[in-house]
Design an enzyme around this catalytic site. Structure first.
Site, short mmCIF file in Angstrom:
data_model
loop_
_atom_site.label_atom_id
_atom_site.label_comp_id
_atom_site.label_asym_id
_atom_site.label_seq_id
_atom_site.Cartn_x
_atom_site.Cartn_y
_atom_site.Cartn_z
CD GLN A 166 -3.04 -0.78 -0.11
OE1 GLN A 166 -3.17 0.33 -0.62
NE2 GLN A 166 -3.72 -1.83 -0.55
CB ALA A 210 2.69 -3.86 -11.11
CG HIS A 211 -2.88 -5.13 -8.85
ND1 HIS A 211 -4.02 -4.85 -8.16
CD2 HIS A 211 -2.28 -6.14 -8.18
CE1 HIS A 211 -4.11 -5.66 -7.10
NE2 HIS A 211 -3.06 -6.46 -7.09
CB CYS A 222 -7.86 -10.73 -0.55
SG CYS A 222 -6.73 -9.69 -1.40
N1 PLP Z 1 -0.56 -6.97 0.93
C1 PLP Z 1 -1.40 -5.91 0.98
C2 PLP Z 1 -1.25 -4.91 2.08
C3 PLP Z 1 -2.38 -5.75 0.00
O1 PLP Z 1 -3.21 -4.69 0.05
C4 PLP Z 1 -2.49 -6.72 -1.03
C5 PLP Z 1 -3.56 -6.60 -2.03
O2 PLP Z 1 -4.69 -6.27 -1.73
C6 PLP Z 1 -1.57 -7.78 -1.05
C7 PLP Z 1 -0.64 -7.87 -0.05
C8 PLP Z 1 -1.62 -8.80 -2.13
O3 PLP Z 1 -1.17 -8.24 -3.35
P1 PLP Z 1 -1.39 -8.99 -4.76
O4 PLP Z 1 -2.75 -8.60 -5.23
O5 PLP Z 1 -0.29 -8.48 -5.65
O6 PLP Z 1 -1.25 -10.45 -4.50
#
Ligand code: PLP
Length: 374
Positions: free
Chosen positions: A176, A197-198, A321
């Site tokens: 973040q 990256a996203h 997630c």
């Molecule tokens: N860690 C944090 C603090 C996140 O906000 C996210 C995504 O929401 C992730 C890890 C996971 O990232 P990725 O989508 O690249 O797996």
């Protein structure tokens, strides 16, 4: 349509999309030694050099993965297997990728897990961290730089210094903050960090893993990424990631200023229109400049979320997630809050007018629900 969910993901920048599409033509395998392969190798390494420079580190500090989730799994698994780790200290507000990697790796390697104490604003008790570090050797500390749900910024310099004092390894989830702040990684007392990256207007499917020591692979196969991450590199995503970071970093101070103004404007409007609003964590008076988390007494956040969605306003109730899960957020639970909240997160293209429309709709939904309840 109004998009207030930039902490979940960001749209790809037009220039980045063009670079991505153009790079699809570069089909040579970077591990091949012929001209096609060598060309691909050059552009992957150029992208790594750009990213390393923007993040103030060396090229061999950067490993490309398919996501931050993969980088976290790779890092935690490797460190637990090969660094004689006996304890993992972590905060209860880490992302699920971190919490679940820690749970799995600690069990399979017989490692103790030590959860940090946080207060009801989500701030970590640093004295307790020091106490744990004093009494537990061979420790890995896993703490994120900024929380994705409530936006708390964690004092990583202080934490890193404590880790150095007590010889512990520090693994920091910077998803973040990478691409949102100017980060000089080589000046921070951090051993491992991850970014994605996203989250900074780049493509999905490219994670950045910052390492200060080589690690063992999690995936077995070829010798890509100096034998730390097997699998043919995702060349378009890697090149597009470098482009995204470059553009974002060039304009960062303008974006930071604008987004912070949007956030402050939104907080003021929320407080004026909903005097009994409860802000979660310390987003009201601190935290990252792009996240607000709140709930309104007398109205269920899921109902609010649903009605906002029907009106074309995208917010979040929990992290992307864990959406669809029946459980309340583990982050809010760690703060002693046993209900869902609303997270709004801003990006460079949000406007003050969008905030006005959001507040107007929120008021209508709130009043309609309260009338129904009477
Ligand atoms: N860690 C944090 C603090 C996140 O906000 C996210 C995504 O929401 C992730 C890890 C996971 O990232 P990725 O989508 O690249 O797996």
């Amino acid at each position: 349509m109004i998009y207030f969910d930039y902490a979940a993901t960001t749209p790809i920048l037009p220039e980045v999309k063009n670079v991505f599409i153009d790079t699809l033509e570069q089909f040579g395998n970077p591990s091949s030694v012929h001209l096609y392969g060598r060309k691909s190798r050059v552009i992957v390494e150029e992208a790594r050099a750009i990213i390393a420079e923007l993040l103030s580190c060396e090229q061999n500090n950067i490993i490309f993965t398919s996501s931050a989730t993969e980088a976290i799994n790779l890092g935690i698994t490797s460190i637990c297997r090969s660094r004689n780790i006996k304890n993992i200290i972590f905060s209860p507000i880490e992302h699920a990728a971190m919490l679940r990697s820690i749970a799995f790796c600690s069990q399979s390697n017989n490692i103790s897990t030590l959860e940090l104490k946080i207060n009801n604003l989500g701030n970590i008790d640093l004295d307790y961290l020091e106490k744990l570090l004093q009494t537990n050797a061979n420790t890995l500390v896993c703490i994120m730089h900024a929380n994705n749900e409530i936006g708390n910024l964690i004092p990583i310099k202080e934490i890193g210094k404590l880790c150095k004092t007590y010889n512990a390894l520090f693994f920091c989830d910077m998803v973040q903050t990478m691409g949102k702040y100017n980060l000089a990684l080589n000046k921070l007392p951090i051993d491992f960090a991850v970014g994605s990256a996203h989250k900074f207007y780049g493509p999905k499917g490219c994670g950045l893993f910052y390492i200060t020591e080589d690690i063992d692979p999690l995936l077995f196969g070829g010798f890509q990424e100096r034998n730390m991450r097997a699998g043919t590199e995702n060349i378009p995503a890697i090149v597009a990631t470098a482009k995204a970071l470059e553009i974002i970093q060039q304009n960062l101070s303008t974006y930071m200023l604008h987004i912070n103004e949007i956030k402050q404007y939104c907080i003021t409007k929320l407080k004026n229109n909903f005097p009994d609003i409860v802000f979660v964590g310390n987003c009201e008076n601190g935290g990252v400049y792009h996240i607000i988390n709140f709930f309104l007494p007398n109205i269920n956040s899921e109902t609010l979320f649903m009605h906002l969605d029907m009106r074309g306003i995208a917010v979040s109730s929990g992290s992307a997630c864990s959406s669809g899960s029946q459980h309340n957020s583990h982050v809010l639970q760690a703060l002693g809050i046993n209900k869902k909240s609303i997270r709004i997160s801003f990006g460079k293209d949000n406007t003050f007018e969008e905030i006005d429309i959001f507040i107007h709709n929120l008021l209508q939904i709130y009043n309609a629900q309260n009338e129904k309840a009477l």
